[in-house]
Design a protein around this motif. Structure first.
Motif, PDB file in Angstrom:
ATOM      1  N   LEU A 261      -6.823  -2.166   4.100  1.00  0.00           N
ATOM      2  CA  LEU A 261      -7.185  -3.541   3.767  1.00  0.00           C
ATOM      3  C   LEU A 261      -8.222  -3.572   2.643  1.00  0.00           C
ATOM      4  CD1 LEU A 261      -6.240  -6.142   5.077  1.00  0.00           C
ATOM      5  CD2 LEU A 261      -8.202  -6.034   6.591  1.00  0.00           C
ATOM      6  N   GLN A 262      -9.284  -2.800   2.812  1.00  0.00           N
ATOM      7  CA  GLN A 262     -10.367  -2.785   1.813  1.00  0.00           C
ATOM      8  C   GLN A 262      -9.864  -2.319   0.448  1.00  0.00           C
ATOM      9  OE1 GLN A 262     -13.218  -4.056   2.541  1.00  0.00           O
ATOM     10  NE2 GLN A 262     -12.804  -4.233   4.738  1.00  0.00           N
ATOM     11  N   GLY A 263      -8.990  -1.313   0.491  1.00  0.00           N
ATOM     12  CA  GLY A 263      -8.505  -0.727  -0.760  1.00  0.00           C
ATOM     13  C   GLY A 263      -7.799  -1.736  -1.652  1.00  0.00           C
ATOM     14  N   THR A 266      -9.449  -3.042  -4.659  1.00  0.00           N
ATOM     15  CA  THR A 266      -9.791  -2.153  -5.776  1.00  0.00           C
ATOM     16  C   THR A 266      -8.620  -1.930  -6.718  1.00  0.00           C
ATOM     17  OG1 THR A 266      -9.113  -0.118  -4.654  1.00  0.00           O
ATOM     18  CG2 THR A 266     -11.353  -0.893  -4.227  1.00  0.00           C
ATOM     19  N   ILE A 267      -7.465  -2.528  -6.438  1.00  0.00           N
ATOM     20  CA  ILE A 267      -6.291  -2.245  -7.266  1.00  0.00           C
ATOM     21  C   ILE A 267      -5.748  -3.503  -7.930  1.00  0.00           C
ATOM     22  CG2 ILE A 267      -5.541  -0.062  -6.269  1.00  0.00           C
ATOM     23  CD1 ILE A 267      -3.898  -1.542  -4.238  1.00  0.00           C
ATOM     24  N   ASP A 268      -5.110  -3.255  -9.073  1.00  0.00           N
ATOM     25  CA  ASP A 268      -4.578  -4.345  -9.881  1.00  0.00           C
ATOM     26  C   ASP A 268      -3.095  -4.522  -9.539  1.00  0.00           C
ATOM     27  OD1 ASP A 268      -3.847  -6.106 -11.833  1.00  0.00           O
ATOM     28  OD2 ASP A 268      -4.240  -4.756 -13.525  1.00  0.00           O
ATOM     29  N   TRP A 269      -2.867  -5.237  -8.458  1.00  0.00           N
ATOM     30  CA  TRP A 269      -1.494  -5.486  -7.988  1.00  0.00           C
ATOM     31  C   TRP A 269      -1.251  -6.989  -7.971  1.00  0.00           C
ATOM     32  CZ3 TRP A 269       0.397  -2.263  -3.193  1.00  0.00           C
ATOM     33  CH2 TRP A 269       0.293  -0.893  -3.489  1.00  0.00           C
ATOM     34  N   GLN A 611      -8.455   7.536  -3.994  1.00  0.00           N
ATOM     35  CA  GLN A 611      -8.123   6.858  -2.741  1.00  0.00           C
ATOM     36  C   GLN A 611      -6.815   6.083  -2.817  1.00  0.00           C
ATOM     37  OE1 GLN A 611      -9.757   6.064   0.295  1.00  0.00           O
ATOM     38  NE2 GLN A 611     -11.928   6.385   0.013  1.00  0.00           N
ATOM     39  N   GLU A 612      -6.531   5.571  -4.015  1.00  0.00           N
ATOM     40  CA  GLU A 612      -5.351   4.724  -4.162  1.00  0.00           C
ATOM     41  C   GLU A 612      -4.354   5.397  -5.101  1.00  0.00           C
ATOM     42  OE1 GLU A 612      -4.393   1.872  -2.806  1.00  0.00           O
ATOM     43  OE2 GLU A 612      -6.189   1.545  -1.581  1.00  0.00           O
ATOM     44  N   LYS A 616      -2.163   0.153 -11.104  1.00  0.00           N
ATOM     45  CA  LYS A 616      -1.602  -1.156 -11.456  1.00  0.00           C
ATOM     46  C   LYS A 616      -0.143  -1.188 -11.035  1.00  0.00           C
ATOM     47  CE  LYS A 616      -0.618  -4.536 -14.937  1.00  0.00           C
ATOM     48  NZ  LYS A 616      -1.312  -5.661 -14.299  1.00  0.00           N
ATOM     49  N   LEU A 617       0.234  -2.310 -10.461  1.00  0.00           N
ATOM     50  CA  LEU A 617       1.621  -2.463 -10.017  1.00  0.00           C
ATOM     51  C   LEU A 617       2.209  -3.711 -10.644  1.00  0.00           C
ATOM     52  CD1 LEU A 617       3.933  -1.728  -7.879  1.00  0.00           C
ATOM     53  CD2 LEU A 617       2.836  -3.436  -6.432  1.00  0.00           C
TER      54      LEU A 617
END
Ligand code: ANZ
Length: 961
Positions: A261-263, A266-269, A611-612, A616-617
């Motif tokens: 959830l937290q992660g 941090t990502i560009d999705w 971690q990820e 970007k997705l």
């Protein structure tokens, strides 16, 4: 003399790239890295259609662009090669799925190579190869050997946990484990036998075997993951799915709920995908509370997010599967309860969750006590309470919860308000809202927000319960009772699972005689002859699910041939994670969640540095099919078929309709849609059968009648009723699929117009993320652009002719604004807008008759990510011996962009006659002089001298004669 011979050019450069390994990524480099990845395909028998390459083209453009900017680019392709279709085919034909898979991959590779992707083919992987799945099995073993320590918030070796058990039992252990894990001391542990110890450790391991209620699909002979079941049937094939208790391998993904959830932050999705994952994980913050039961030592634990409503509780509800149901059921109620349980058992969890209309349940005969007000409350069972969520029991608050309210109404149970907002609660369940005052018990006069801590404190002090966070996500089933998947590297000795030695990997799929379960109902691997560990121990007979191989594959591309490790450490530390990941949104809660889970585990193990996995997705939108239809006159069904062109069919249908008197002439318009009951019947459908026709024999909706006659035997003698001498087909946008005959094969487009046209055209269709229909109407425009671009480099006779003259301001401006726009577009993944920018630039340069090297060379470079073949050819003609792929992306210069000229419309006596361009700071006298000297203008003077010249600076010029 040379024309734009795309077929020849494209073949030439595809061969060149292959022979020279142009797109080989360096394992490591001084250069910065860029990792552009496509979701690897399952190689299906149908091959690629034009929808598949959409995302691949986008990531290819980015990859080529990044190479031009000096990055070491990893852009690989491979195959998710295990899967059901190949196995279903094997069941029907007896052919080994490896053979079908191999054939399909061969075709995919051919098709992909035709489009000129800059994949580093040396790195191709296939999840079904033993050299690949060796590492899938290896990761499985690491998971088996690990548990999740909440105190350090990461996965740790199970051996360390065993040492803790030896010293102090599990009392102080703060680890992810099964709900039903009992407490034990070090003394207990030491006295357990091997079997007991093994069973306990399975409650902690990150992958474990357990009895689980699973989605069993009898038709497919296997269990399915939750995300593979849609609306109660299998996603593939649409077969019914039942709930069944079976011993299964599971993945303890729930241990990672919070980090998953937290992660996301941090990502560009895309936000919708993140939101789907958040909902899937389903965090709710609430409390767990125990209700004592009359005449029993047992308590009923409930999970609630609304402890503030505890004064409104008027009954408890247990899931029908709850383990205490039997105990609490009184003799008088036994028959009713048992009957209800047996009915509820057959409803899927999804059905139970979504069905809010049916109210059903049964009274157990027992009562609990609400410890807050000592009220006696009845205990019911009902299937709206799910066994697998929270504690499988709820405190029902009809004044706060709609389902509880429906239930109370149905069984005539009391409804007690919990807040002053509920004066009129008998008419409608109304969620107690923040800010309203609660009017009972220890929280009397407090608002919702204020009441929470007070109530939780009361729970904890009186040992009635505690604050609790609950996640909706369940552990993931990790077994398939199928053949075509990775064998699980486990054997059983006295029913205890043991891992193979690492040196014994890969555990290869054995040969079997048929791809079906055994007579005794064991999975197909049960058929393997002499397949035993060390000749005596039974292997696990299930295989891994489809998502195993895809949960770590991006690491294998980094170092695909390594047989010492899944990838070498220094190489993994160089590439780290995927910078750009492009694929479909259908994987939101499957692949994309499992991959994040395995990645986090591998991170905990120190195997990977991030971690990820996917920074970007982008989800590419689906390209929909544009179906074409022909209309067969129904009365010709048994005779020679008669097909009416679209408008002829409409006319005929109206005519027949009217002559029947069903609808008057006046109503003709309205008769376009005759509504009968709730079904709409188009009059066309009354008299004509609408049939899909292969879109490949239709052009701009005009049917190729000869091709149609030979398409289907029954049409050989077909008669056509034409309009304007043509047969016009009907059109509809639908999913692209074989059965709708609307599949467009990229190979055909490449053959007819070239891969560069296909690539640019797919981008031109619209924003990458959007769903859009395939419509070839604009294809010619793109093709013409490429021809025009080619012509800039060639004279009228087709000879290559580029000049070394210095460019003009207008030419520089056209070039530089194009560089700027294309760079900005690619940086924000807007590819369609670049295509039109290129078109505008080519038109401008054509008008300026520009054939200057200083303009055309940089332009070739910026076009090369989109149209790599034509640009390689021109680059070579420009005199370069190296591929354009490693040229430098030009830098645009602000100076050339400023507007410092103005194009004046020049009128004579108010009629626009010419256009003349002047620098914006040109003095009036000079403009005047130039206008009067211009033949385009003076020829309208009829030999008379001009009376007056009006010049409005940077607006217009008007000459009065
Ligand atoms: C009392 C109450 C009063 C509730 C009220 C809601 C509203 P989420 O947010 O989805 O976690 N619940 C708990 N366990 C359940 C189960 N196994 N099956 C079905 N429902 C269950 O929902 C938590 C709420 O859903 C809990 O809070 C519980 O009902 C119900 F005005 O408790 B509540």
């Amino acid at each position: 003399m040379s024309e734009y011979n795309f077929n020849q050019i494209e073949k030439k450069w595809q061969r060149y790239w292959e022979e020279n390994q142009t797109f080989k990524a360096e394992a490591k480099s001084e250069k910065p890295k860029y990792y552009a990845l496509d979701m690897f395909p399952y190689p299906s028998g149908a091959g690629l259609h034009v929808g598949h390459p959409l995302g691949y083209i986008a990531s290819d453009i980015v990859s080529r662009y990044k190479r031009l900017q000096g990055y070491n680019v990893l852009h690989p392709m491979g195959f998710d090669a295990f899967g059901l279709p190949a196995e279903q085919y094997a069941i029907q034909t007896g052919q080994h799925p490896a053979i079908t898979t191999e054939q399909n991959i061969k075709r995919y590779v051919e098709q992909l190579k035709n489009i000129g992707f800059s994949f580093d083919w040396e790195r191709e992987i296939r999840t079904s190869e033993p050299s690949y799945y060796k590492w899938t099995q290896w990761i499985f073993m690491q998971l088996f050997n690990s548990y999740y320590n909440y105190s350090t918030d990461k996965a740790e070796p199970i051996d360390a946990l065993v040492r803790v058990f030896e010293q102090s039992g599990n009392e102080k252990v703060n680890a992810a484990c099964d709900e039903d894990t009992a407490a034990f001391s070090s003394h207990d542990w030491q006295n357990y036998n091997e079997h007991q110890k093994s069973e306990i450790l399975l409650k902690y391991r990150l992958t474990y075997v357990a009895e689980a209620i699973v989605n069993w699909c009898p038709a497919l002979g296997t269990v399915l993951a939750n995300d593979e079941v849609v609306g109660g049937v299998s996603e593939r094939g649409g077969y019914p799915v039942e709930r069944k208790r079976m011993r299964q391998w599971m993945m303890r993904i729930t241990a990672y709920s919070e980090r998953l959830l937290q992660g996301l932050d941090t990502i560009d999705w895309p936000e919708p995908i993140k939101e789907m994952q958040r909902n899937w994980i389903g965090k709710s913050v609430g409390a767990e509370m125990a209700f004592p039961v009359e005449n029993s030592d047992e308590k009923i634990k409930v999970f609630t997010t609304r402890i503030d409503t505890v004064y409104g509780v008027t009954f408890l509800v247990l899931a029908p599967e709850h383990e205490l149901v039997e105990q609490f059921t009184t003799d008088e109620q036994r028959a009713t309860v048992e009957e209800y349980v047996s009915v509820a058992k057959n409803r899927s969890e999804r059905e139970r969750m979504t069905d809010v209309k049916t109210v059903s349940g049964a009274f157990t005969g027992s009562y609990a006590i609400n410890p807050f007000n000592n009220e006696r409350i009845p205990i019911y069972i009902a299937d709206y309470v799910l066994a697998g969520y929270g504690t499988g029991a709820v405190m029902a608050v009809p004044s706060g919860d709609q389902r509880d309210w429906n239930f109370a109404k149905h069984f005539n149970l009391p409804i007690v308000p919990v807040s002053d907002a509920q004066k009129d609660i008998d008419t409608q369940a109304d969620n107690t809202k923040e800010g309203h005052y609660i009017n009972s018990g220890i929280v009397n006069g407090l608002t919702y927000q204020e009441a929470l801590p007070v109530l939780v404190k009361f729970l904890e002090e009186n040992k009635l319960g505690k604050a609790r966070i609950n996640y909706r996500m369940r552990d993931a089933v990790f077994s398939r009772q199928r053949y075509w998947g990775e064998p699980v590297p486990v054997y059983f000795k006295d029913r205890i699972p043991h891992l193979l030695e690492e040196s014994e990997l890969p555990l290869e799929l054995p040969k079997i005689d048929a791809y079906l379960p055994t007579e005794t109902g064991e999975p197909p691997l049960g058929r393997a002859v002499d397949w035993k560990y060390n000749g005596q121990y039974e292997y696990e007979l299930s295989t891994m699910p489809g998502w195993a191989g895809s949960s770590w594959y991006w690491y294998r591309y980094m170092d695909p041939k390594n047989d010492e490790a899944f990838a070498a450490e220094d190489i993994v530390n160089y590439w780290r994670n995927v910078d750009l990941y492009i694929g479909g949104s259908e994987h939101a809660t499957g692949h994309l969640l499992y991959s994040r889970f395995w990645n986090k585990f591998m991170f905990d193990m120190g195997l990977v540095p991030e971690q990820e996995p996917f920074k970007k997705l982008i989800n590419q939108g689906m390209i929909q099919g544009r179906s074409n239809f022909v209309y067969r006159y129904k009365s010709s069904e048994k005779t020679q078929p008669k097909y009416y062109s679209l408008n002829k069919a409409k006319e005929k249908a109206h005519e027949l309709h009217d002559s029947l008197g069903a609808i008057s002439q006046l109503n003709k318009e309205a008769s376009n849609l005759v509504t009968e009951g709730k079904y709409s019947i188009h009059p066309l459908d009354e008299y004509f059968t609408r049939l899909h026709v292969d879109v490949n024999i239709v052009e701009n909706d005009v049917l190729d009648m000869e091709a149609f006659k030979s398409w289907r035997q029954e049409n050989a003698e077909a008669e056509f009723i034409l309009e304007d001498g043509k047969y016009i087909c009907g059109v509809e946008i639908e999913k692209m699929s074989k059965s709708k005959y609307n599949v467009v094969n990229p190979d055909d487009i490449v053959e007819r117009q070239g891969a560069d046209t296909l690539r640019m055209y797919e981008m031109f269709l619209g924003p990458l993320e959007q769903f859009k229909p395939w419509n070839t109407n604009g294809m010619d425009g793109v093709h013409k652009f490429l021809k025009r671009f080619w012509n800039l480099f060639h004279d009228k006779n087709g000879n290559f002719a580029v000049s070394d003259e210095a460019p003009t301001a207008a030419e520089l401006k056209s070039l530089h604004k194009t560089i700027k726009k294309v760079e900005e577009d690619i940086e924000r993944f807007s590819f369609n807008t670049s295509v039109s920018t290129f078109m505008i630039c080519a038109n401008e340069l054509t008008q300026l008759k520009c054939n200057k090297r200083a303009i055309l060379e940089p332009l070739t470079v910026i076009l090369s990510p989109y149209a790599p073949h034509i640009t390689e050819e021109l680059w070579e003609k420009l005199g370069y011996s190296e591929s354009i792929s490693y040229a430098s992306f030009p830098v645009w210069n602000e100076e050339y962009l400023v507007e410092n000229t103005f194009e004046y419309p020049v009128s004579v006596n108010g009629k626009m006659r010419a256009k003349l361009t002047f620098a914006t700071d040109t003095p009036r006298e000079e403009i005047e002089k130039a206008v009067l000297a211009d033949e385009q203008v003076t020829k309208f003077f009829d030999g008379k001298p001009p009376k007056k010249i009006i010049i409005v600076p940077n607006k217009i010029i008007n000459v009065v004669v």
